[in-house]
Write a protein that holds these residues in place. Structure first.
Motif, PDB file in Angstrom:
ATOM      1  N   VAL A 120       0.845  -1.199   0.000  1.00  0.00           N
ATOM      2  CA  VAL A 120       0.000   0.000   0.000  1.00  0.00           C
ATOM      3  C   VAL A 120       0.883   1.253   0.000  1.00  0.00           C
ATOM      4  CG1 VAL A 120      -1.662   1.317   1.366  1.00  0.00           C
ATOM      5  CG2 VAL A 120      -1.922  -1.143   1.135  1.00  0.00           C
ATOM      6  N   SER A 126       3.888   5.476  -5.607  1.00  0.00           N
ATOM      7  CA  SER A 126       3.837   5.497  -7.068  1.00  0.00           C
ATOM      8  C   SER A 126       2.893   6.580  -7.578  1.00  0.00           C
ATOM      9  CB  SER A 126       3.412   4.124  -7.608  1.00  0.00           C
ATOM     10  OG  SER A 126       2.021   3.951  -7.493  1.00  0.00           O
ATOM     11  N   MET A 127       2.055   7.128  -6.693  1.00  0.00           N
ATOM     12  CA  MET A 127       1.180   8.243  -7.093  1.00  0.00           C
ATOM     13  C   MET A 127       1.839   9.576  -6.793  1.00  0.00           C
ATOM     14  SD  MET A 127      -2.168   6.980  -5.178  1.00  0.00           S
ATOM     15  CE  MET A 127      -2.632   5.280  -5.271  1.00  0.00           C
ATOM     16  N   GLY A 128       3.078   9.540  -6.385  1.00  0.00           N
ATOM     17  CA  GLY A 128       3.777  10.788  -6.099  1.00  0.00           C
ATOM     18  C   GLY A 128       3.330  11.450  -4.808  1.00  0.00           C
ATOM     19  N   GLU A 142      -4.328   3.948   8.322  1.00  0.00           N
ATOM     20  CA  GLU A 142      -4.330   2.503   8.072  1.00  0.00           C
ATOM     21  C   GLU A 142      -3.995   1.727   9.346  1.00  0.00           C
ATOM     22  OE1 GLU A 142      -4.739   0.457   4.925  1.00  0.00           O
ATOM     23  OE2 GLU A 142      -5.998   2.228   4.808  1.00  0.00           O
TER      24      GLU A 142
ATOM     25  N   ARG B  49       9.750  -0.821 -11.638  1.00  0.00           N
ATOM     26  CA  ARG B  49       9.982   0.153 -10.561  1.00  0.00           C
ATOM     27  C   ARG B  49      11.103   1.128 -10.894  1.00  0.00           C
ATOM     28  NH1 ARG B  49       7.259  -3.710  -8.851  1.00  0.00           N
ATOM     29  NH2 ARG B  49       5.878  -3.620  -7.058  1.00  0.00           N
ATOM     30  N   ASN B  52       9.440   4.241 -12.921  1.00  0.00           N
ATOM     31  CA  ASN B  52       8.922   5.381 -12.159  1.00  0.00           C
ATOM     32  C   ASN B  52       9.816   5.739 -10.965  1.00  0.00           C
ATOM     33  OD1 ASN B  52       8.263   3.357 -10.375  1.00  0.00           O
ATOM     34  ND2 ASN B  52       6.071   3.708 -10.429  1.00  0.00           N
ATOM     35  N   LEU B  54      10.700   4.208  -8.381  1.00  0.00           N
ATOM     36  CA  LEU B  54      10.497   3.680  -7.029  1.00  0.00           C
ATOM     37  C   LEU B  54      11.793   2.989  -6.617  1.00  0.00           C
ATOM     38  CD1 LEU B  54       6.888   2.154  -6.943  1.00  0.00           C
ATOM     39  CD2 LEU B  54       7.726   4.146  -5.732  1.00  0.00           C
ATOM     40  N   LEU B  78       7.995  13.563  -8.042  1.00  0.00           N
ATOM     41  CA  LEU B  78       6.652  13.232  -7.561  1.00  0.00           C
ATOM     42  C   LEU B  78       5.615  13.571  -8.630  1.00  0.00           C
ATOM     43  CD1 LEU B  78       6.666  14.339  -3.792  1.00  0.00           C
ATOM     44  CD2 LEU B  78       7.172  12.105  -4.773  1.00  0.00           C
ATOM     45  N   ARG B  81       5.744  11.002 -11.394  1.00  0.00           N
ATOM     46  CA  ARG B  81       5.109   9.741 -11.010  1.00  0.00           C
ATOM     47  C   ARG B  81       3.593   9.805 -11.184  1.00  0.00           C
ATOM     48  NH1 ARG B  81       8.123   8.306  -5.481  1.00  0.00           N
ATOM     49  NH2 ARG B  81      10.046   7.509  -6.344  1.00  0.00           N
ATOM     50  N   ARG B  82       3.048  10.999 -11.004  1.00  0.00           N
ATOM     51  CA  ARG B  82       1.601  11.133 -11.158  1.00  0.00           C
ATOM     52  C   ARG B  82       1.200  10.970 -12.609  1.00  0.00           C
ATOM     53  NH1 ARG B  82      -0.462  12.905  -6.727  1.00  0.00           N
ATOM     54  NH2 ARG B  82      -2.318  13.823  -7.612  1.00  0.00           N
ATOM     55  N   MET B  86       0.332   3.289 -11.463  1.00  0.00           N
ATOM     56  CA  MET B  86       0.740   1.894 -11.393  1.00  0.00           C
ATOM     57  C   MET B  86      -0.361   1.061 -10.744  1.00  0.00           C
ATOM     58  SD  MET B  86       4.405   0.827  -9.903  1.00  0.00           S
ATOM     59  CE  MET B  86       5.017  -0.843  -9.891  1.00  0.00           C
ATOM     60  N   PHE B  88      -1.111  -3.080  -9.255  1.00  0.00           N
ATOM     61  CA  PHE B  88      -0.283  -4.145  -8.694  1.00  0.00           C
ATOM     62  C   PHE B  88      -1.011  -5.486  -8.659  1.00  0.00           C
ATOM     63  CE2 PHE B  88       0.763  -0.047  -6.970  1.00  0.00           C
ATOM     64  CZ  PHE B  88       2.148  -0.023  -6.902  1.00  0.00           C
ATOM     65  N   ASN B  92      -3.399  -3.428  -3.532  1.00  0.00           N
ATOM     66  CA  ASN B  92      -2.863  -2.368  -2.666  1.00  0.00           C
ATOM     67  C   ASN B  92      -3.797  -1.190  -2.443  1.00  0.00           C
ATOM     68  OD1 ASN B  92      -0.610  -3.902  -2.455  1.00  0.00           O
ATOM     69  ND2 ASN B  92       0.603  -2.727  -3.901  1.00  0.00           N
ATOM     70  N   LEU B  93      -5.041  -1.501  -2.145  1.00  0.00           N
ATOM     71  CA  LEU B  93      -5.985  -0.432  -1.806  1.00  0.00           C
ATOM     72  C   LEU B  93      -5.834  -0.089  -0.335  1.00  0.00           C
ATOM     73  CD1 LEU B  93      -9.103  -1.817  -3.675  1.00  0.00           C
ATOM     74  CD2 LEU B  93      -7.569  -0.012  -4.429  1.00  0.00           C
ATOM     75  N   LEU B  94      -6.253   1.127   0.010  1.00  0.00           N
ATOM     76  CA  LEU B  94      -6.229   1.537   1.414  1.00  0.00           C
ATOM     77  C   LEU B  94      -7.402   0.850   2.107  1.00  0.00           C
ATOM     78  CD1 LEU B  94      -5.526   5.158   0.409  1.00  0.00           C
ATOM     79  CD2 LEU B  94      -4.029   3.902   1.935  1.00  0.00           C
ATOM     80  N   PHE B 105      -8.163   9.438  -3.306  1.00  0.00           N
ATOM     81  CA  PHE B 105      -6.855   9.649  -2.682  1.00  0.00           C
ATOM     82  C   PHE B 105      -5.830  10.406  -3.533  1.00  0.00           C
ATOM     83  CE2 PHE B 105      -2.543   8.653  -1.508  1.00  0.00           C
ATOM     84  CZ  PHE B 105      -2.537   8.864  -0.152  1.00  0.00           C
ATOM     85  N   PRO B 106      -5.564   9.965  -4.765  1.00  0.00           N
ATOM     86  CA  PRO B 106      -4.518  10.670  -5.533  1.00  0.00           C
ATOM     87  C   PRO B 106      -4.865  12.135  -5.794  1.00  0.00           C
ATOM     88  CG  PRO B 106      -5.236   8.671  -6.666  1.00  0.00           C
ATOM     89  CD  PRO B 106      -6.149   8.853  -5.513  1.00  0.00           C
ATOM     90  N   ILE B 109      -4.235  14.603  -2.600  1.00  0.00           N
ATOM     91  CA  ILE B 109      -2.892  15.087  -2.297  1.00  0.00           C
ATOM     92  C   ILE B 109      -2.452  16.181  -3.272  1.00  0.00           C
ATOM     93  CG2 ILE B 109      -2.116  13.019  -1.085  1.00  0.00           C
ATOM     94  CD1 ILE B 109      -0.808  12.090  -3.588  1.00  0.00           C
ATOM     95  N   ARG B 154      -8.473   4.299  -9.448  1.00  0.00           N
ATOM     96  CA  ARG B 154      -7.598   5.151  -8.663  1.00  0.00           C
ATOM     97  C   ARG B 154      -6.379   5.576  -9.487  1.00  0.00           C
ATOM     98  NH1 ARG B 154      -4.778   2.824  -3.225  1.00  0.00           N
ATOM     99  NH2 ARG B 154      -3.720   1.550  -4.759  1.00  0.00           N
TER     100      ARG B 154
END
Lengths: 220, 342
Positions: A120, A126-128, A142, B49, B52, B54, B78, B81-82, B86, B88, B92-94, B105-106, B109, B154
């Motif tokens: 997570v 990865s979304m910056g 979380e 990875r 981007n 990572l 940053l 990366r937007r 990506m 997975f 990998n959800l919250l 979420f994205p 921010i 997302r």
């Protein structure tokens, strides 16, 4: 001892205990929560690895945790006097309670935050997402159920510590158990205080578990 | 649009050095679906990875939109990366946020976006992936396929130019895989998002990719159009990926076998039946893995030909006539050269 007098004594003790435990837990969290998060993110697997900072903080935390609370209580008396002006009474006990429990809370927070799925974290990276936002919007929310569970454990541990404050004259339940039960051989008073403490611990623990279950969205 | 130049990634620990990627050079064009295939441990996940950042490559360059990723400041990185979202294998959800808030979420921010605007866009995206009725559910209440759809919604929230898919369908059953792949393809076509697909499954590549690179032990074994690599695999590793060992009955020495490749150019028709009737001979099907999508056939089939040489000639002539790609396979795994390809 008359029943009424005893009840009054217990009620006062209960109030003092709650005051000590709640105030010191809150302040200990103000220190322990950020400390635990810093420990977690500076770990080599964390989002901001920093070996030196992690090692230094880790050492301080371990050191404070390894000192038995009763010793700590006495050892930091000069410091306590500086902060609150006295070393006797409930308020004076809050200082060592904070010093003794903040490192413990930091470790609890660290382990809760480490439980957050690394996938997570990678996804939001990865979304910056900037690191600070990762902490406030991902790590803490979380880890919330686990943090609440940890808080229930922390608060009961602090309650246990607070009983020792009897030796420095705090008016809490622990002090009553020591003063009446231990020094004056009044077993009945001691039993009642212990029973009260047992009930309080049960309540804190159950409430903690209940809130955890209510907030956790993973199990449904 | 994305250019990888002599990319290297070496992991150094106190005792040893592991070269995860060596000298990777690739160009991924705007609007295409590019596949990267390899067995586990080949370095696929590291490669994606590195794109981007990572993971920081230890050598070489990643050029995205004409800019060297290594030269970007932290803030610019940053922002970059937007532009390449990506998804997975593990979604990998919250877990503590609802589906809708996950998609929000994205956008949350980003600075200066109003709550109502964000929510409206998130709902739009959920509609795109067909999950608008699940907006208020939590990820744990969804199936794997639904969770991946949420992850895709997302990923699209930042209006990315590129979508990186890291084994996005590997945890899903075949039917769900199918629907996720169609969704990715639709997003590619309708929104013009460039897609990079990482997988160990050839069927994922053959269904949605335009071009493919085969990764083996950190090196690119070969790359090219999916059709070319599929029909004329040049390397052992590609052959293994195309005809996985263990899935194929053992070749019987001395018998001639043909591998038929259906790349979607063939329309739905009973090829084998027609063949046996027209050629008046029997064939043995050793392996078949075909799928019909939009009434077109994808996949491959391994058939054993009759001993009669004339019959063999007839079969090959028939296949050529029907425009079906085929390739002779022999027991030792080497494809025989010089066989007639359609």
């Amino acid at each position: 001892m008359e029943i009424l007098k005893l009840a009054q004594l217990m009620l006062d003790g209960l109030g003092e205990t709650m005051y000590m435990v709640l105030v010191s837990t809150s302040i200990a969290y103000v220190i322990g929560l950020p400390l635990g998060i810093v420990l977690c993110i500076t770990d080599k697997e964390g989002i901001r690895p920093n070996r030196v900072l992690n090692a230094v903080l880790g050492f301080i935390v371990n050191m404070l945790r390894s000192v038995p609370f009763l010793i700590l209580l006495v050892a930091i008396m000069p410091f306590t006097r500086k902060v609150v002006g006295t070393t006797i009474g409930s308020t004076a006990t809050i200082v060592p309670l904070i010093v003794g429990s903040a490192p413990f809370i930091a470790r609890m927070v660290e382990s809760s935050v480490k439980e957050v799925d690394s996938g997570v974290i990678e996804a939001v990276q990865s979304m910056g997402t900037p690191d600070f936002k990762i902490i406030t919007k991902v790590l803490i929310p979380e880890a919330k159920p686990s943090l609440i569970m940890g808080a229930a454990i922390a608060i009961t541990t602090i309650l246990g510590y607070s009983a020792l404050a009897g030796f420095t004259g705090g008016g809490c339940l622990g002090a009553i158990a020591v003063n009446y039960g231990y020094y004056r051989y009044k077993t009945d008073v001691m039993l009642v205080t212990v029973l009260l403490l047992v009930i309080i611990v049960q309540i804190f623990q159950e409430v903690g578990m209940y809130i955890t279950r209510k907030t956790d969205k993973r199990i449904k | 649009m994305i250019q990888l130049e002599h990319l290297n990634k070496t992991y150094t620990s106190e005792r040893s050095e592991v070269e995860a990627l060596s000298d990777i050079s690739l160009t991924i064009n705007d609007g295409e679906i590019f596949g990267i295939i390899g067995l586990s441990g080949a370095g696929k996940s590291t490669l994606v990875r590195c794109i981007n950042f990572l993971e920081r490559p230890t050598g070489g360059k990643v050029i995205f939109d004409g800019r060297d990723m290594a030269s970007l400041s932290h803030k610019e990185l940053l922002a970059a990366r937007r532009q390449m979202s990506m998804i997975f294998q593990g979604f990998n959800l919250l877990s503590q946020r609802t589906v809708l808030r996950n998609v929000c979420f994205p956008m949350e921010i980003e600075k200066g976006r109003s709550r109502s605007e964000i929510t409206a866009k998130a709902m739009d995206l959920l509609r795109t992936v067909g999950l608008e009725d699940k907006a208020d559910s939590y990820p744990s209440q969804l199936s794997g396929g639904q969770q991946q759809r949420v992850a895709i919604a997302r990923a699209l929230a930042t209006d990315p130019k590129v979508l990186l898919c890291d084994e996005a369908t590997s945890a899903l059953d075949p039917t769900t895989t199918q629907s996720i792949l169609s969704l990715i393809k639709r997003i590619n076509r309708e929104m013009g998002v460039t897609v990079i697909v990482i997988t160990h499954e050839m069927k994922v590549i053959e269904q949605i990719c335009d071009r493919v690179a085969v990764l083996d032990h950190g090196l690119i074994a070969e790359q090219g159009n999916v059709r070319d690599v599929f029909i004329h695999p040049k390397t052992e590793i590609s052959r293994n990926l195309i005809l996985p060992q263990g899935e194929v009955t053992e070749f019987i020495p001395g018998e001639r076998c043909l591998r038929l490749v259906f790349d979607g150019e063939t329309l739905l028709e009973p090829v084998i039946s027609t063949m046996t009737m027209e050629c008046k001979c029997k064939v043995n099907i050793l392996f078949a893995n075909t799928k019909i999508i939009d009434s077109r056939t994808y996949g491959q089939m391994l058939i054993q030909m009759p001993e009669d040489e004339l019959a063999q000639e007839r079969i090959m002539a028939f296949l050529e006539d029907k425009n079906i790609d085929f390739r002779e396979e022999t027991a030792d795994g080497n494809t025989e050269t010089g066989s007639a390809d359609a």
